[in-house]
Design an enzyme around this catalytic site. Structure first.
Site, PDB file in Angstrom:
ATOM      1  CG  LEU A 242      17.646  -6.504 -37.129  1.00 14.22           C
ATOM      2  CD1 LEU A 242      18.142  -7.629 -38.087  1.00 14.22           C
ATOM      3  CD2 LEU A 242      16.171  -6.363 -37.201  1.00 14.22           C
ATOM      4  CG  HIS A 243      17.374  -1.877 -30.659  1.00 15.27           C
ATOM      5  ND1 HIS A 243      17.871  -1.218 -30.912  1.00 15.27           N
ATOM      6  CD2 HIS A 243      15.722  -1.386 -31.677  1.00 15.27           C
ATOM      7  CE1 HIS A 243      17.470   0.337 -31.363  1.00 15.27           C
ATOM      8  NE2 HIS A 243      15.924  -0.088 -32.070  1.00 15.27           N
ATOM      9  CG  ASP A 244      14.607  -6.205 -28.451  1.00 17.28           C
ATOM     10  OD1 ASP A 244      15.145  -5.869 -27.893  1.00 17.28           O
ATOM     11  OD2 ASP A 244      13.428  -6.476 -28.522  1.00 17.28           O
TER      12      ASP A 244
END
Length: 313
Positions: A242-244
């Protein structure tokens, strides 16, 4: 009572962008002044639509959404439907949004807002290519010292690239825009793949969202179900990064992260390395530090925060 931190989210949703926006809208410590959409994961017509869908899922139709740049500064748009699906939010069935898109261009609104609000009061949170932010800085250089800081997801060093062998997607899509932002003198906090790849979902973490029994919880679970398939095949990982949401989590609890204040330059002319973030992690150059570049994450603490906040929606 502590005053809420005022932020603007610049985004190209994207399932992980969606989770980041939900996290911000669920957190009273943050006041989201608006959301600006940019072309990236999918074209602008879809990213602005997706941003409005996410606001409606959070029941926050009071947050204005603006459409911005539909192409990088000088290059053709590269998109990521192979990761996010043709809509950018593939997974659950989603109705068209009913809240309106604002009629002002995102860049115009960014400039007007940064000029009108007290200097140093607004943090920019770019979750996609940096085209909108760079265009605003080019058009109105006077806004740079008025920005409190820019906290962005982009780049990589130890994890190298995810769209080319040497480049992370957000920077690769518009490296000229990234070069402008990284050279702007605005304080930068960077969430590269080095840290976001440690924010990995797994079956237990996804089930916590599903077990909430809420619309938002179900959406996050279904987005993650879809999103995971690509990363499992590519990396052989247990889930998907979950990058952002790392951007928003840092604003809420910076103690979850470890990084270094270093120099980061953007490669725009490399034969094999265009879009590379050349991060001087070991401080071997004489270039002045321009970014707090993150490398490590307390993943359990990150998902505990995410779960607790999404459950509020």
């Amino acid at each position: 009572m502590t005053t809420a931190r005022r932020i603007i989210i610049d985004t190209d949703p994207g399932q992980d962008d969606a989770v980041a926006i939900l996290l911000a809208l669920a957190s009273p410590e943050l006041e989201v002044l608006g959301i600006t959409a940019v072309a990236g994961n999918v074209p602008l017509a879809l990213t602005q639509r997706n941003a409005r869908i996410i606001c409606e899922i959070a029941q926050r139709t009071d947050v204005p959404v603006f459409a911005g740049c539909d192409a990088p500064l000088v290059r053709k748009l590269v998109t990521a439907e192979h990761v996010h699906g043709k809509t950018g939010l593939d997974g659950p069935v989603l109705a068209d949004p009913t809240m309106p898109l604002q009629d002002r261009h995102a860049v115009d609104w960014l400039i007007e807002t940064l000029r009108a609000e007290p200097s140093g009061s607004i943090t920019l949170c770019p979750l996609g290519p940096l085209t909108n932010i760079a265009t605003a800085l080019q058009r109105a250089p006077d806004i740079a010292p008025r920005i409190r800081e820019i906290v962005l997801m982009g780049g990589a060093y130890f994890e190298v690239g995810n769209i080319t062998p040497s480049a992370e997607f957000n920077i690769y899509v518009d490296p000229e825009a990234a070069q402008i932002v990284f050279g702007s003198g605005v304080p930068l906090v960077v969430m590269p793949l080095d840290v976001t790849h440690k924010a990995l979902t797994n079956a237990v973490r996804v089930e916590r969202f599903r077990a909430m029994g809420t619309h938002a919880g179900r959406m996050v679970a279904e987005w993650t179900d879809f999103f995971e398939r690509f990363d499992r095949e590519k990396y052989g990982s247990e889930g998907a990064p979950l990058h952002d949401p790392c951007v928003i989590a840092w604003l809420l609890n910076p103690d979850l992260f470890l990084g270094r204040h270093i120099n980061v330059e953007i490669e725009t002319e490399g034969r094999f390395t265009t879009g590379m973030t050349v991060a001087d992690w070991w401080r071997v150059s004489d270039r002045a530090p321009n970014a707090l570049f993150m490398r490590d994450l307390d993943a359990e603490g990150f998902f505990a925060l995410l779960t607790e906040r999404i459950a509020r929606l």
